[in-house]
Scaffold this active site. Structure first.
Site, short mmCIF file in Angstrom:
data_model
loop_
_atom_site.label_atom_id
_atom_site.label_comp_id
_atom_site.label_asym_id
_atom_site.label_seq_id
_atom_site.Cartn_x
_atom_site.Cartn_y
_atom_site.Cartn_z
N LYS A 567 14.07 57.07 105.65
CA LYS A 567 14.54 56.15 104.62
C LYS A 567 13.32 55.59 103.92
O LYS A 567 12.19 55.80 104.37
CB LYS A 567 15.40 55.02 105.20
CG LYS A 567 14.82 54.38 106.48
CD LYS A 567 15.80 53.39 107.10
CE LYS A 567 16.75 54.00 108.09
NZ LYS A 567 18.16 53.71 107.83
N ARG A 568 13.51 54.85 102.82
CA ARG A 568 12.39 54.20 102.18
C ARG A 568 11.64 53.35 103.19
O ARG A 568 12.24 52.74 104.08
CB ARG A 568 12.89 53.33 101.02
CG ARG A 568 13.26 54.13 99.81
CD ARG A 568 12.11 54.91 99.26
NE ARG A 568 11.14 54.04 98.63
CZ ARG A 568 10.89 54.03 97.32
NH1 ARG A 568 11.52 54.86 96.50
NH2 ARG A 568 9.97 53.23 96.82
N LYS A 573 13.43 47.36 106.99
CA LYS A 573 14.00 48.51 107.69
C LYS A 573 13.28 48.78 109.02
O LYS A 573 13.74 49.56 109.84
CB LYS A 573 13.93 49.76 106.82
CG LYS A 573 14.81 49.67 105.57
CD LYS A 573 14.68 50.92 104.71
CE LYS A 573 15.42 50.84 103.38
NZ LYS A 573 16.87 51.06 103.49
#
Ligand code: AZC
Length: 834
Positions: A567-568, A573
């Site tokens: 993911k980014r 995150k």
């Protein structure tokens, strides 16, 4: 009654018309035809790229036929339509998807083979269309696929960037380097139709003079041309082929002839460059906004062109504007297209001469707003001076909207000045700023978040005042979804075939009715089926290993558990938590005796993702991952048991290889920060188990698949605020709070992975504020990974979990999500092309 034939001899037209290829011989004919005419080549000098181009042009012909028929049909029927305005569409590759949706995969494979080529090689020739950053853009692409597949009259509107998301290179030191992605440079893009005949003029700057009748005259400034490029979006096993219209900016006249004649060649070229620059590049920032003039220009350019197009199409139906909301629904994908609200007001008032009150009614019954994040740094605000300069008329309209709105608030909550200040469209300060989420909210008929928890947070935090003012019913939830066409059938063809065989249903049925996967549940008890299931997972691991070997020259242990986080890169995150956990695992392995190590399950950890070019801490995380991987992978004591890979240049196509191969995937955001997540759904649909926090759609996935089939850890959302407060005002050293983590941080600082000083700014974010609560969740995270190891020991039980997970993922089809939008927001119905 039957329409009159418009021109010439109907019979001649009918005889000349071509139909969609359906058998191998028509496929090969059409490919050879394109080789000879479109490419001007022959069998002697045709390489894989040429063969791909010819095959793509042949598929394009098929798509155009369906697309044409669909657009004719929609025009004739004039149903209510929905328009999905998104600054990002992360489409990935089209060839394979188009073949699947047309139901022509086998025919093309056979045809291509007969012509002496290999289908896999041809598929690899296509470049990703990467006109998006991450989740928000890929969601838009899944929704287009589902709209077409469900035969809904939905169009997408976006920008045709010359450069998509940058290409990511990793330097030997582990630094991310960015390179432009000139995705259109390879010649013509077969998946779009240039529509040079469809164009609109878009104005910037100039002056807006209010007239006594309520209208205004906006004049002068710069005028730029928006030219349409149409991308065909085929539905799955249906003729319906929808449209994604992307705008490209062009100078209105090639050159400014006045300056040209005066000898000012440079100035003339400059202004034509400045027009072309508008759609030149996708902004590579995810979850942040910078207030850059060019970005605001992009937003207005795109909304203005789209609205002009929508209004023109509406006018062709010949209905009064009071019926506009009965024919048009406009969905704002986040706040990026919020200018659609004042722009539609401008058109209705200044051009159509509709009074303010009626215009506002039309707008607020037409527009819908989806919020994708509650992170404060991602909520768009534009400086008033910039807005006034670039869009003087829109600034007037925004002030007027604000005036009427605040009067209404004052009436409901008399004397509550704090409330007025909080709710105002204008934030006080130097400079003042326009709050786009507030504008989107009050200008829309419905506002939604993208998962249950997130929609609750929208209602109780960022838009709380608005719920109190307007009532609950305007605010709702549509949990995100993913298209099972790309994210199961296409990326995992063996699993798809096994599912069809087992359910005894053709995939054309279950791919469009994903709840049918429930039929797999009883087979979890079937040892033979489990064997097949596990063998497919194994082959998918080998496919990934092969990919890593051919692209990076690295050998991957396919007997290990595959653990993936893609993911980014973002602090929220928490890729950092993952790599710190990996290092903890490494240190633990190092301390073990040989006998102890024999009992350990080998693990391969994959990371992939891009960091925004200006996001220093995220880039430092990449650097730590790469350097930790270098040391860990080279250690003979542990390398059979633990290896780490950072795969560069994450893309939709790379995801299609990674996702089917995972045993576990990580979705480990600080609770309350990840609005939904959609890759979590993709992994689970492919039978990978989820390690995650109680956040976003993880929660609903666990409800669907059973909590015993996911590995949850960490603090819950309501605790987060208090914990942050404690870190701010009563900090406890990491050594006391979490000794295991402190040890990992010390090793990094001490230089275990190269110059420790380099990582201090990253480690300090944890030692100091720890805004994303790594210290608070670390022990529980390590505990969850131990549970994973435990569970993996019982292979049969693990496979059962995997099967049950896939079987219960029906809810997360984007078909379900798009039908919710269609029914409860847009009030549109399927229009089947027959
Ligand atoms: C993302 C969210 O972060 C992600 O949780 C969600 O799944 C996705 O949207 C689709 O709804 N948001 C973004 O990509 N960008 C912004 C500005 O929110």
């Amino acid at each position: 009654g039957k329409e009159k034939w418009p021109r010439g001899d109907e019979k001649v037209w009918k005889e000349g018309s071509r139909s969609v290829n359906t058998d191998v011989s028509s496929v090969t004919k059409s490919i050879v035809n394109h080789v000879q005419t479109s490419l001007a080549r022959q069998a002697y000098n045709l390489d894989n790229l040429g063969a791909y181009q010819a095959a793509a042009l042949s598929v394009r012909d098929d798509l155009i036929l369906n697309w044409n028929e669909t657009q004719m049909h929609y025009t004739r029927k004039a149903p209510k339509r929905a328009y999905y305005l998104s600054l990002e569409f992360l489409m990935g590759r089209t060839f394979d998807n188009a073949l699947l949706n047309l139901g022509l995969k086998d025919q093309y494979r056979e045809g291509v083979t007969k012509l002496g080529f290999n289908m896999e090689d041809l598929l690899e020739q296509e470049r990703d269309a990467a006109l998006g950053n991450g989740g928000l853009g890929r969601l838009a692409a899944c929704y287009l696929d589902s709209s077409a597949s469900q035969e809904l009259p939905v169009w997408g509107y976006g920008l045709r960037y010359q450069y998509g998301i940058f290409q990511q290179l990793i330097s030997p030191e582990g630094q991310q380097l960015e390179q432009p992605d000139p995705w259109l440079a390879g010649g013509e893009n077969p998946w779009e139709l240039p529509r040079l005949d469809v164009s609109y003029e878009v104005r910037f700057y100039g002056t807006a003079e209010r007239l006594p009748d309520g209208r205004a005259l906006w004049q002068g400034g710069q005028e730029v041309l928006a030219v349409a490029y149409d991308v065909m979006v085929p539905g799955c096993y249906t003729k319906n082929t929808n449209n994604l219209r992307l705008w490209e900016s062009k100078p209105k006249r090639g050159f400014d002839l006045n300056s040209f004649n005066a000898g000012d060649y440079e100035h003339a070229v400059e202004s034509s460059n400045s027009a072309a620059a508008i759609t030149s590049v996708l902004y590579p920032n995810d979850h942040t906004t910078f207030g850059k003039e060019l970005r605001l220009k992009q937003q207005y350019f795109w909304t203005a062109a789209s609205l002009a197009d929508i209004v023109r199409r509406f006018k062709n139906i010949g209905k009064p504007f009071s019926e506009f909301p009965d024919y048009v629904a406009i969905q704002l994908n986040d706040t990026h297209p919020t200018l659609a609200i004042p722009e539609l007001m401008r058109i209705l008032i200044d051009e159509e001469e509709i009074p303010w009150g009626k215009a506002w009614d039309i707008v607020t019954n037409t527009v819908f707003y989806t919020n994708h994040t509650v992170l404060p740094e991602a909520l768009e605000k534009w400086p008033v001076p910039l807005m006034e300069h670039l869009l003087p008329r829109h600034m007037q309209i925004i002030y007027d909207i604000n005036l009427f709105f605040l009067q209404a608030v004052e009436k409901k909550f008399p004397g509550d000045r704090d409330r007025l200040a909080r709710m105002s469209l204008i934030e006080e300060g130097f400079p003042k700023q326009v709050r786009m989420a507030h504008l989107a909210c009050i200008g829309s008929r419905k506002v939604n978040g993208v998962a249950e928890l997130h929609s609750d947070l929208v209602r109780t935090t960022i838009l709380k005042d608005f719920v109190e003012f307007e009532g609950q019913s305007k605010f709702s939830n549509v949990t995100n979804g993913i298209t099972p066409r790309r994210w199961l059938d296409q990326c995992n063809p063996e699993l798809s075939a096994l599912i069809s065989k087992t359910l005894k249903v053709d995939k054309s049925v279950w791919l469009k009715d994903l709840d049918r996967l429930k039929g797999l549940l009883p087979y979890a008890e079937d040892a033979e089926f489990r064997k097949e299931w596990a063998a497919i997972k194994q082959r998918n691991k080998e496919r990934l290993a092969h990919h890593v070997e051919t692209t990076l020259g690295l050998t991957v242990n396919t007997n290990a558990m595959f653990d993936v986080q893609i993911k980014r890169l973002h602090e929220y995150k928490r890729q950092t938590l993952n790599i710190l956990g990996v290092i903890h695992r490494y240190l633990t392995l190092k301390q073990m005796s040989d006998a102890e190590r024999k009992k350990v399950n080998p693990r391969v950890v994959f990371f992939a993702g891009k960091a925004a070019p200006g996001y220093y801490i995220a880039k430092l995380t990449i650097r730590l991952i790469v350097n930790a991987a270098r040391i860990i992978n080279a250690d003979p004591d542990t390398r059979n048991l633990l290896t780490v890979y950072f795969l560069p240049d994450y893309s939709v196509s790379l995801a299609e290889v990674l996702i089917p191969s995972s045993d576990i995937s990580q979705h480990i955001s600080t609770a309350g920060t990840e609005a939904s997540g959609t890759s979590n759904m993709k992994f689970c649909l492919n039978g990978g188990l989820l390690v995650g926090t109680v956040d976003g759609a993880n929660i609903e996935i666990a409800e669907a698949v059973g909590e015993n089939n996911v590995f949850f850890f960490g603090h819950l959302t309501p605790a987060v605020e208090d914990l942050r407060y404690q870190h701010m005002y009563h900090p406890v050293p990491v050594e006391e709070k979490c000794p295991a983590l402190a040890k990992v941080l010390d090793k990094i600082s001490g230089g275990m992975f190269g110059d420790g000083g380099v990582y201090e700014p990253l480690l300090n974010t944890i030692r100091q504020n720890d805004y994303y609560l790594i210290t608070e969740d670390f022990d529980s995270y390590i505990g969850a990974l131990e549970m994973v190891d435990q569970a993996y020991l019982d292979k049969e039980e693990w496979i059962k979990k995997s099967i049950r997970t896939t079987a219960n993922m029906g809810k997360f089809s984007s078909d379900r999500a798009i039908l919710e939008y269609a029914e409860s927001f847009w009030s549109i119905e399927p229009v089947k092309v027959t």
